[in-house]
Write a protein that holds these residues in place. Structure first.
Motif, mmCIF file in Angstrom:
data_model
loop_
_atom_site.group_PDB
_atom_site.id
_atom_site.type_symbol
_atom_site.label_atom_id
_atom_site.label_comp_id
_atom_site.label_asym_id
_atom_site.label_seq_id
_atom_site.Cartn_x
_atom_site.Cartn_y
_atom_site.Cartn_z
ATOM 1 N N GLU A 1 -63.088 60.446 -37.765
ATOM 2 C CA GLU A 1 -61.693 60.537 -38.208
ATOM 3 C C GLU A 1 -60.870 59.415 -37.602
ATOM 4 O O GLU A 1 -60.000 58.830 -38.254
ATOM 5 C CB GLU A 1 -61.123 61.896 -37.798
ATOM 6 C CG GLU A 1 -59.700 62.137 -38.264
ATOM 7 C CD GLU A 1 -59.611 62.420 -39.756
ATOM 8 O OE1 GLU A 1 -58.514 62.296 -40.305
ATOM 9 O OE2 GLU A 1 -60.645 62.759 -40.362
ATOM 10 N N ALA A 2 -61.142 59.092 -36.318
ATOM 11 C CA ALA A 2 -60.411 58.000 -35.662
ATOM 12 C C ALA A 2 -60.658 56.673 -36.381
ATOM 13 O O ALA A 2 -59.731 55.890 -36.596
ATOM 14 C CB ALA A 2 -60.836 57.898 -34.192
ATOM 15 N N ALA A 3 -61.900 56.434 -36.768
ATOM 16 C CA ALA A 3 -62.209 55.188 -37.477
ATOM 17 C C ALA A 3 -61.493 55.134 -38.821
ATOM 18 O O ALA A 3 -61.030 54.079 -39.254
ATOM 19 C CB ALA A 3 -63.721 55.055 -37.668
ATOM 20 N N ALA A 4 -61.410 56.288 -39.499
ATOM 21 C CA ALA A 4 -60.710 56.326 -40.786
ATOM 22 C C ALA A 4 -59.240 55.984 -40.618
ATOM 23 O O ALA A 4 -58.662 55.212 -41.401
ATOM 24 C CB ALA A 4 -60.863 57.717 -41.415
ATOM 25 N N GLU A 5 -58.594 56.543 -39.585
ATOM 26 C CA GLU A 5 -57.180 56.245 -39.350
ATOM 27 C C GLU A 5 -56.994 54.785 -38.959
ATOM 28 O O GLU A 5 -56.006 54.152 -39.340
ATOM 29 C CB GLU A 5 -56.624 57.174 -38.262
ATOM 30 C CG GLU A 5 -56.565 58.636 -38.666
ATOM 31 C CD GLU A 5 -55.717 58.873 -39.899
ATOM 32 O OE1 GLU A 5 -54.775 58.106 -40.134
ATOM 33 O OE2 GLU A 5 -56.003 59.837 -40.637
ATOM 34 N N ALA A 6 -57.924 54.238 -38.193
ATOM 35 C CA ALA A 6 -57.833 52.824 -37.825
ATOM 36 C C ALA A 6 -57.905 51.944 -39.061
ATOM 37 O O ALA A 6 -57.230 50.912 -39.150
ATOM 38 C CB ALA A 6 -58.950 52.461 -36.845
ATOM 39 N N ASN A 7 -58.686 52.350 -40.042
ATOM 40 C CA ASN A 7 -58.786 51.579 -41.274
ATOM 41 C C ASN A 7 -57.462 51.566 -42.033
ATOM 42 O O ASN A 7 -57.077 50.556 -42.631
ATOM 43 C CB ASN A 7 -59.890 52.171 -42.157
ATOM 44 C CG ASN A 7 -60.354 51.193 -43.233
ATOM 45 O OD1 ASN A 7 -60.866 50.129 -42.923
ATOM 46 N ND2 ASN A 7 -60.173 51.571 -44.481
#
Length: 375
Positions: A310-316
């Motif tokens: 989820e963190a990677a998705a928000e970073a994107n």
């Protein structure tokens, strides 16, 4: 920052966050008794915790034989049955449940949610999501109608073939925001199997995947009869050279998107295919992007829960915001957050978060010139 040679360093930073609205989940109506036919697992623990919280009585059957005995007993009082998806469910047992109006919910892995289930059986994908569990508890047991080929206001049903769980999550969220229905598989073999079982309008095909890559999967699909053999296939590739585009087209792909996938470019691509497939012009849905602080707040929340996907998705999404604002420093920082999240690099995350916090503080003072409007 405080640093002691031989001991380590301690970093301090301030992140401006927006208070999130607290939403309360509805409580399902009281159920007389639920049968949880699941082996010992984290999934069973989560399900039991929610049933306890809602004060719903339940009985656990850890083995298939015990579960069948519970279901076939003369006085089986079950109002719901949660059944382990890897266990076979005999037609005679299912028929008895349906005669007694005892809805059966099959608990299956997320990747198997597109598989066909016996008539009258719902599915609850793992890991369990609370709202989906609520639907299974409050629904009268009738499974949802099969999704039409084109869903919503001219929206598409799309299969995403991508081996990276992080990239899957990012792309599925982008497609959801654009109003499309999407499912994901992890390699070309799974894509071929699913496409022959479930109707889709379009495929987003990663070129590099294990077991069977996107190129060979496309070649095999093109050998199948219509409609599967003629489905539009959009390549997902980390390379955007003319040679790579030529290879995609030679394999039988119709279009391509470069990684990382940008929502605006994906929207333009899908809108063009909507018009071709539906024979009419489709108005684009507004993106309605969230503010930088909201995405950063959700990023930090995901880190606190150790949910690196989820963190990677928000970073994107932070990368997309930075690109729209032409803010190179934030784009670089957000890309570093994405990479560190994908690697579960907690030390790197703390360093980059401190940098992002400084960038946002600078923006609030009016820099870079022209301003980044933070909502």
């Amino acid at each position: 920052m405080k640093s002691t040679p031989g001991s380590g360093s301690c970093f301090y930073f301030t992140v401006p966050l927006i208070r999130q609205k607290v939403t309360t989940l509805p409580v399902p109506p009281a159920a007389s008794l639920v049968l949880v036919a699941l082996p010992p697992s984290g999934t069973r623990s989560v399900l039991g915790d929610w049933l306890d919280r809602w004060q719903i009585a339940y009985v656990v059957a850890e083995e298939e034989s015990a579960a069948i005995a519970h279901l076939t007993s003369a006085d089986a009082p079950w109002q719901r049955v949660f059944w382990e998806g890897s266990w076979p469910l005999e037609a005679s047992v299912l028929a008895r449940c349906q005669e007694r109006q005892q809805p059966v919910v099959m608990v299956i892995p997320q990747a198997e949610r597109v598989r066909s289930l016996p008539e009258g059986v719902r599915c609850l994908p793992k890991p369990i999501r609370v709202r989906r569990l609520l639907e299974c508890l409050t629904d009268e047991g009738s499974p949802p109608a099969a999704a039409p080929k084109v869903v919503g206001n001219g929206r598409l049903r799309i299969l995403v073939a991508e081996d990276s769980p992080t990239n899957q999550k990012v792309i599925l969220r982008q497609l959801s925001k654009l109003g499309h229905h999407a499912d994901a598989v992890s390699n070309g073999l799974e894509a071929i199997a699913v496409l022959q079982a479930v109707p889709y309008d379009l495929v987003l095909m990663d070129c590099q995947m294990p077991e069977l890559d996107g190129y060979d999967a496309t070649v095999r699909l093109r050998q199948l009869p219509p409609p599967v053999g003629t489905l539009p296939i959009v390549a997902l590739t980390a390379n955007a050279s003319a040679e790579d585009r030529a290879r995609c087209l030679a394999a039988g792909m119709n279009d391509y998107q470069s990684k990382p996938i940008r929502m605006e470019e994906l929207q333009v691509c899908l809108q063009a295919w909507q018009e071709k497939l539906l024979g009419a012009e489709i108005s684009a849905a507004p993106l309605a992007p969230k503010t930088t602080q909201e995405h950063l707040a959700r990023f930090c929340q995901a880190l606190a829960e150790l949910n690196y996907g989820e963190a990677a998705a928000e970073a994107n999404y932070l990368v997309e915001i930075a690109q729209r604002q032409n803010w190179l420093d934030l784009e670089i920082a957000a890309r570093m957050l994405h990479q560190a999240s994908s690697r579960h690099d907690s030390e790197g995350l703390m360093l980059v978060l401190a940098w992002v916090a400084d960038l946002l503080a600078t923006a609030q003072l009016g820099y870079p010139e022209g301003g980044l409007h933070l909502g």
